[in-house]
Design a protein around this motif. Structure first.
Motif, short mmCIF file in Angstrom:
data_model
loop_
_atom_site.label_atom_id
_atom_site.label_comp_id
_atom_site.label_asym_id
_atom_site.label_seq_id
_atom_site.Cartn_x
_atom_site.Cartn_y
_atom_site.Cartn_z
N TRP A 339 0.72 -1.08 0.08
CA TRP A 339 -0.08 -0.08 -0.27
C TRP A 339 0.74 1.27 0.05
N ARG A 340 2.09 1.01 -0.22
CA ARG A 340 2.89 2.28 -0.18
C ARG A 340 2.68 3.15 -1.31
N GLY A 341 2.39 4.61 -0.86
CA GLY A 341 2.32 5.72 -1.66
C GLY A 341 0.63 5.94 -1.95
N LYS A 342 -0.22 4.80 -1.35
CA LYS A 342 -1.69 4.85 -1.80
C LYS A 342 -2.42 5.66 -0.71
N ASN A 343 -3.53 6.06 -1.12
CA ASN A 343 -4.47 6.96 -0.05
C ASN A 343 -5.46 5.53 0.61
N GLY A 364 4.57 3.59 4.56
CA GLY A 364 4.65 4.84 3.51
C GLY A 364 3.17 5.12 2.76
N ALA A 365 1.98 4.39 3.47
CA ALA A 365 0.75 5.04 2.99
C ALA A 365 0.24 6.14 3.62
N SER A 366 -0.68 6.76 2.82
CA SER A 366 -1.52 7.86 3.31
C SER A 366 -2.73 7.40 4.03
#
Length: 504
Positions: A339-343, A364-366
């Motif tokens: 899920w890195r970099g995902k909302n 690193g997820a939002s």
């Protein structure tokens, strides 16, 4: 360490008077022994039931109705925690562990003596626990007692230990006396205790391996309560183990425990259902093996040990089906790496919701948490551990368990209210920070805190191990579910003050 002589004398005198009063069903003497606001909790010892009686008059009346139990030999317990003054639910009392016998078994108990508010001299029973410890052996009671030590002789041509274990666990020609459904902590503990009594017991568990109920949970999971309150009977966790146990360590221990305690178990086996035959005093149950085959069994007893959190709670969230992205329950969540970099929206602010959100953030997820209802938050230390302070006072694990069992519901409720207020004081800055972010807090009915939330609903709280701090700092977002108008393919549409919808 020996108890102070005066404490031991006080307890011994009360027990002697109590035994005499029981033998004579002496209402007057019994009445003088108990505090007006007294509580008697019986665990199978005198009433063959789990029962709590509150109030002196009701307790005296119940004791005078005992028939055929013949409680005798009330003694201060040797080699256990000595009588000592303690504070329980803000009441100072003299607490002691004692033993006694009935016609059915050997028992133990916990007595707390305190003074009436208007009487500075006489100490009376405030709380009393009577608990069955073991049933007295009778002829034929132990059908298949477990072996003790090496056999007196060795047969080099007969079946060895492993052969006998495999035969016992196969149940090819007989049924178990007890069927335990579920191989988690409760199921393993029940089966281990029954085996020590010589009761033929089989555990069935639908998972492929014992421990999979923990092993298959999300990657970062670590227990939020301490090791010393999670022991299984007979085998304690090694002293070198960490204070908070990782899930895979728990899973491995469960598997090793079942092997070490020689428990009979069928994994990959589903309990289909059963009915009870009143006339023959046995069950007719059906179990389904992993190969699809079924077996009908007729145990005398069935123990359901399937846990209270094994079935996912899947709320019906209107319009969520419109969302085109990934939707999964926390029971399906493993790790945040993909899920890195995902909302990501995490709906729910209980323990799993916070842990999943923190794991996603770390990868690193939002992340935005969606709060559906008020939630209790308490720092994992020291606030969440306050109910376990007894286990740090010095008595053995067995003594602490007995003392904890002795607390009547009303007294325990009062105690947890006091602990919750203390935790709120300790966590004041954190709680103020959460509220400033719009987090809605709740501390249970009458502020009884997280343990009563667990007992009544199985959740509704979070032990903060860092996620609350991320919410306060803004690194993990927070919205209220009531502010979501609906879900669309791209995400959630939020209600704004001017009734304009905003997608997130």
């Amino acid at each position: 360490m020996l108890a102070p002589a005066e404490n031991a004398v006080t307890i011994t005198t009360w027990l002697a008077d109590f035994e005499s009063a029981l033998a004579e069903s002496d209402e007057i003497l019994l009445g003088t022994l108990f505090h007006r606001d007294s509580h008697w909790r019986d665990v199978l010892a005198l009433t063959w039931s789990f029962k709590t009686i509150n109030g002196r008059d009701a307790i005296v009346n119940e004791f005078c109705k005992l028939d055929g139990v013949q409680p005798t030999s009330f003694r201060l317990a040797m080699n256990r925690a000595p009588p000592r003054y303690v504070s329980r639910a803000a009441v100072r009392s003299l607490e002691a562990i004692f033993t006694f016998e009935t016609v059915e078994g050997r028992c133990n108990g916990v007595l707390r003596l305190t003074r009436e508010a208007d009487d500075s001299s006489a100490t009376k029973a405030w709380t009393l626990l009577t608990a069955l410890d073991e049933i007295k052996e009778s002829e034929g009671q132990l059908e298949n007692p477990p072996p003790k030590g090496d056999p007196p002789s060795r047969s080099f041509r007969g079946p060895n230990w492993l052969d006998r274990r495999k035969t016992a666990a196969a149940y090819a020609e007989h049924d178990p006396a007890v069927l335990v459904v579920g191989g988690g902590q409760a199921g393993l503990s029940a089966a281990a205790c029954l085996r020590q009594l010589g009761v033929d017991t089989l555990i069935v568990d639908r998972e492929a391996r014992i421990g999979d109920n923990w092993r298959k949970r999300y990657h970062a999971l670590v227990l939020h309560n301490q090791t010393h309150v999670n022991h299984l009977p007979y085998l304690k966790f090694p002293a070198s183990w960490p204070t908070y146990l990782p899930k895979d360590k728990v899973a491995g221990w469960f598997e090793a425990y079942a092997e070490s305690m020689e428990l009979n178990l069928w994994t990959g086996t589903e309990f289909v259902g059963g009915t009870y035959d009143e006339e023959n005093g046995r069950w007719s149950v059906m179990v389904r093996r992993s190969d699809g085959s079924e077996r009908e069994m007729h145990p005398r007893h069935v123990v359901m040990a399937t846990g209270e959190s094994g079935i996912p709670n899947l709320p019906d969230i209107p319009t969520l089906h419109n969302f085109a992205g990934s939707v999964l329950h926390s029971s399906q969540y493993q790790t945040g790496e993909s899920w890195r970099g995902k909302n990501v929206l995490v709906i729910g602010t209980g323990t799993s919701g916070h842990d999943v959100a923190q794991d996603l953030h770390a990868n690193g997820a939002s992340v935005t948490l969606v709060q559906r209802s008020p939630t209790m938050v308490v720092n994992v230390e020291p606030g969440a551990q306050l109910p376990y302070e007894l286990y740090e006072e010095g008595p053995s694990l067995e003594d602490c368990d007995l003392i904890a069992t002795s607390m009547p519901f009303s007294v325990a409720k009062r105690s947890h209210t006091l602990m919750t207020r203390q935790a709120k004081r300790l966590d004041r800055h954190l709680l103020e920070g959460l509220e400033s972010r719009g987090f809605r807090l709740d501390f249970g009915e009458d502020e009884t805190g997280w343990q009563f939330k667990y007992l009544t609903r199985g959740g509704g709280y979070y032990f903060n191990v860092g996620c609350s701090d991320l919410i306060v700092s803004g690194e993990v977002g927070l919205i209220q579910f009531s502010d979501i108008a609906n879900f669309v393919a791209e995400g959630a549409c939020m209600r704004l003050a001017d009734s304009v919808l905003r997608r997130i």
